[in-house]
Design an enzyme around this catalytic site. Sequence first.
Site, PDB file in Angstrom:
ATOM      1  N   GLY A  11       0.827  -1.209   0.000  1.00 34.23           N
ATOM      2  CA  GLY A  11       0.000   0.000   0.000  1.00 34.23           C
ATOM      3  C   GLY A  11       0.856   1.251   0.000  1.00 34.23           C
ATOM      4  O   GLY A  11       0.579   2.194   0.729  1.00 34.23           O
ATOM      5  N   ARG A  14      -0.243   5.478  -1.871  1.00 34.52           N
ATOM      6  CA  ARG A  14      -1.006   6.617  -1.326  1.00 34.52           C
ATOM      7  C   ARG A  14      -0.754   6.754   0.166  1.00 34.52           C
ATOM      8  O   ARG A  14      -0.251   5.840   0.807  1.00 34.52           O
ATOM      9  CB  ARG A  14      -2.518   6.388  -1.539  1.00 34.52           C
ATOM     10  CG  ARG A  14      -2.952   6.564  -2.963  1.00 34.52           C
ATOM     11  CD  ARG A  14      -4.460   6.526  -3.086  1.00 34.52           C
ATOM     12  NE  ARG A  14      -4.991   5.169  -3.065  1.00 34.52           N
ATOM     13  CZ  ARG A  14      -5.991   4.778  -2.279  1.00 34.52           C
ATOM     14  NH1 ARG A  14      -6.533   5.622  -1.440  1.00 34.52           N
ATOM     15  NH2 ARG A  14      -6.430   3.536  -2.336  1.00 34.52           N
ATOM     16  N   SER A 129      -3.429   0.598  14.248  1.00 35.78           N
ATOM     17  CA  SER A 129      -4.261   1.795  14.400  1.00 35.78           C
ATOM     18  C   SER A 129      -4.571   1.962  15.877  1.00 35.78           C
ATOM     19  O   SER A 129      -4.492   0.993  16.645  1.00 35.78           O
ATOM     20  CB  SER A 129      -5.578   1.594  13.639  1.00 35.78           C
ATOM     21  OG  SER A 129      -6.541   2.540  14.053  1.00 35.78           O
ATOM     22  N   TYR A 142     -12.747  -3.666  11.677  1.00 34.36           N
ATOM     23  CA  TYR A 142     -11.432  -3.000  11.692  1.00 34.36           C
ATOM     24  C   TYR A 142     -10.683  -3.302  12.988  1.00 34.36           C
ATOM     25  O   TYR A 142      -9.513  -3.671  12.968  1.00 34.36           O
ATOM     26  CB  TYR A 142     -11.652  -1.502  11.515  1.00 34.36           C
ATOM     27  CG  TYR A 142     -10.416  -0.695  11.230  1.00 34.36           C
ATOM     28  CD1 TYR A 142      -9.718  -0.852  10.032  1.00 34.36           C
ATOM     29  CD2 TYR A 142      -9.946   0.260  12.137  1.00 34.36           C
ATOM     30  CE1 TYR A 142      -8.591  -0.085   9.758  1.00 34.36           C
ATOM     31  CE2 TYR A 142      -8.831   1.029  11.865  1.00 34.36           C
ATOM     32  CZ  TYR A 142      -8.156   0.861  10.669  1.00 34.36           C
ATOM     33  OH  TYR A 142      -7.049   1.621  10.397  1.00 34.36           O
ATOM     34  N   LYS A 146      -7.082  -5.121  13.586  1.00 35.04           N
ATOM     35  CA  LYS A 146      -5.895  -4.428  14.106  1.00 35.04           C
ATOM     36  C   LYS A 146      -5.465  -4.990  15.476  1.00 35.04           C
ATOM     37  O   LYS A 146      -4.264  -5.069  15.757  1.00 35.04           O
ATOM     38  CB  LYS A 146      -6.151  -2.924  14.172  1.00 35.04           C
ATOM     39  CG  LYS A 146      -6.385  -2.257  12.799  1.00 35.04           C
ATOM     40  CD  LYS A 146      -5.193  -2.415  11.841  1.00 35.04           C
ATOM     41  CE  LYS A 146      -5.342  -1.505  10.620  1.00 35.04           C
ATOM     42  NZ  LYS A 146      -4.218  -1.645   9.668  1.00 35.04           N
TER      43      LYS A 146
HETATM   44  P1  NAP Z   1      -4.905   4.829   1.975  1.00 34.14           P
HETATM   45  O1  NAP Z   1      -4.546   6.270   1.723  1.00 34.14           O
HETATM   46  O2  NAP Z   1      -6.332   4.424   1.856  1.00 34.14           O
HETATM   47  O3  NAP Z   1      -3.989   3.920   1.027  1.00 34.14           O
HETATM   48  C1  NAP Z   1      -4.154   2.543   1.082  1.00 34.14           C
HETATM   49  C2  NAP Z   1      -3.026   1.847   0.355  1.00 34.14           C
HETATM   50  O4  NAP Z   1      -3.297   0.437   0.447  1.00 34.14           O
HETATM   51  C3  NAP Z   1      -2.976   2.188  -1.111  1.00 34.14           C
HETATM   52  O5  NAP Z   1      -1.645   2.139  -1.558  1.00 34.14           O
HETATM   53  C4  NAP Z   1      -3.814   1.084  -1.760  1.00 34.14           C
HETATM   54  O6  NAP Z   1      -3.435   0.803  -3.101  1.00 34.14           O
HETATM   55  C5  NAP Z   1      -3.525  -0.093  -0.839  1.00 34.14           C
HETATM   56  N1  NAP Z   1      -4.658  -1.006  -0.781  1.00 34.14           N
HETATM   57  C6  NAP Z   1      -5.967  -0.686  -0.607  1.00 34.14           C
HETATM   58  N2  NAP Z   1      -6.746  -1.799  -0.672  1.00 34.14           N
HETATM   59  C7  NAP Z   1      -5.888  -2.837  -0.889  1.00 34.14           C
HETATM   60  C8  NAP Z   1      -6.067  -4.223  -1.102  1.00 34.14           C
HETATM   61  N3  NAP Z   1      -7.283  -4.772  -1.139  1.00 34.14           N
HETATM   62  N4  NAP Z   1      -4.974  -4.979  -1.329  1.00 34.14           N
HETATM   63  C9  NAP Z   1      -3.740  -4.447  -1.353  1.00 34.14           C
HETATM   64  N5  NAP Z   1      -3.506  -3.134  -1.169  1.00 34.14           N
HETATM   65  C10 NAP Z   1      -4.562  -2.330  -0.945  1.00 34.14           C
HETATM   66  O7  NAP Z   1      -4.420   4.347   3.421  1.00 34.14           O
HETATM   67  P2  NAP Z   1      -3.874   5.169   4.687  1.00 34.14           P
HETATM   68  O8  NAP Z   1      -5.004   5.974   5.232  1.00 34.14           O
HETATM   69  O9  NAP Z   1      -2.589   5.826   4.357  1.00 34.14           O
HETATM   70  O10 NAP Z   1      -3.632   3.960   5.712  1.00 34.14           O
HETATM   71  C11 NAP Z   1      -2.461   3.158   5.667  1.00 34.14           C
HETATM   72  C12 NAP Z   1      -2.455   2.251   6.889  1.00 34.14           C
HETATM   73  O11 NAP Z   1      -2.524   3.029   8.067  1.00 34.14           O
HETATM   74  C13 NAP Z   1      -3.653   1.290   6.941  1.00 34.14           C
HETATM   75  O12 NAP Z   1      -3.233   0.039   7.442  1.00 34.14           O
HETATM   76  C14 NAP Z   1      -4.602   1.979   7.918  1.00 34.14           C
HETATM   77  O13 NAP Z   1      -5.455   1.039   8.549  1.00 34.14           O
HETATM   78  C15 NAP Z   1      -3.623   2.613   8.862  1.00 34.14           C
HETATM   79  N6  NAP Z   1      -4.136   3.807   9.562  1.00 34.14           N
HETATM   80  C16 NAP Z   1      -4.466   4.955   8.884  1.00 34.14           C
HETATM   81  C17 NAP Z   1      -4.906   6.071   9.592  1.00 34.14           C
HETATM   82  C18 NAP Z   1      -5.243   7.378   8.892  1.00 34.14           C
HETATM   83  O14 NAP Z   1      -5.631   8.336   9.580  1.00 34.14           O
HETATM   84  N7  NAP Z   1      -5.097   7.487   7.594  1.00 34.14           N
HETATM   85  C19 NAP Z   1      -5.042   6.004  10.982  1.00 34.14           C
HETATM   86  C20 NAP Z   1      -4.723   4.804  11.628  1.00 34.14           C
HETATM   87  C21 NAP Z   1      -4.267   3.719  10.902  1.00 34.14           C
HETATM   88  P3  NAP Z   1      -4.134   1.587  -4.368  1.00 34.14           P
HETATM   89  O15 NAP Z   1      -3.717   3.016  -4.258  1.00 34.14           O
HETATM   90  O16 NAP Z   1      -3.609   0.964  -5.579  1.00 34.14           O
HETATM   91  O17 NAP Z   1      -5.612   1.424  -4.188  1.00 34.14           O
END
Ligand code: NAP
Length: 236
Positions: A11, A14, A129, A142, A146
């Site tokens: 991932g 993005r 998370s 979720y 996690k």
């Molecule tokens: P994001 O912007 O939604 O990006 C998700 C990434 O994962 C993208 O590169 C996407 O690829 C890939 N992905 C999505 N669905 C997938 C699948 N089915 N199989 C393989 N890859 C997949 O995510 P983010 O918000 O940066 O979050 C990243 C991590 O941090 C996650 O584990 C999330 O649970 C955790 N997190 C995030 C936050 C937050 O505030 N953002 C807070 C706590 C934890 P494509 O671009 O090709 O779709």
Amino acid sequence: MLNGKRALVTGGTRGIGRRIAELLVEKGAQVTVTGTRPESVAPTGCALQVVDFADRDALLAFAARTGENAPDILVNNAGINRVAPFATLPIEDFELVQRVNVLAPFALCQAVLPAMTAQGWGRIVNISSIWGKISKEHRAAYSTSKFGLDGMTAALAAEVAAQGVLANCVAPGFIDTELTRTVLGTAGIAELTAKVPARRLGTVDEVAAFVVWLASPENTFISGQNIAIDGGFTRV
Ligand code: NAP
């Protein structure tokens, strides 16, 4: 700091994963990222592998390929969420979240371990998370995933630390990403940050800096932990 090291960031096209991959490159690592779509753009200097972890066969084939040419650093960052009341959460959605958020990290950890333990060095960082430390309504899928990732990381760390492989979870809180801004809006963000001791959202830079440090040779003794980057939110 990371010259000569090879890293895989799932991932990495993005959000948080993208910044982690960029920083790993800045520190000298050779980085591969995964994305789900062929049109996804890898950060500058990174190779892109297209794989959708929702597809079990594709996931297992990718894990097998990863094991044949294992990285020194694995960052399991790809993650998805399905928000719904417990009573009506579709079982298919529950299963899908476990596949992407838990089964994929498990399969990739398993794939890289033989090479990491054989060379006596490896770093694994699993992105959890705050909802893997505490929970709230509508987070059954979720939080299950996690909390599970945390347990898996603890078990893994117990088995491999003596062979030079350190594994940890990092648990981001409310992070300022495009998705956060779109979903919450300005009013939603203000309401949320009022509950955070630091009174602001975290940044992808703050998460990436810590993940990359944990994944580096500078981390010599931290393993099996689940460290929140949340401005104090889970401690009040
Ligand atoms: P994001 O912007 O939604 O990006 C998700 C990434 O994962 C993208 O590169 C996407 O690829 C890939 N992905 C999505 N669905 C997938 C699948 N089915 N199989 C393989 N890859 C997949 O995510 P983010 O918000 O940066 O979050 C990243 C991590 O941090 C996650 O584990 C999330 O649970 C955790 N997190 C995030 C936050 C937050 O505030 N953002 C807070 C706590 C934890 P494509 O671009 O090709 O779709």
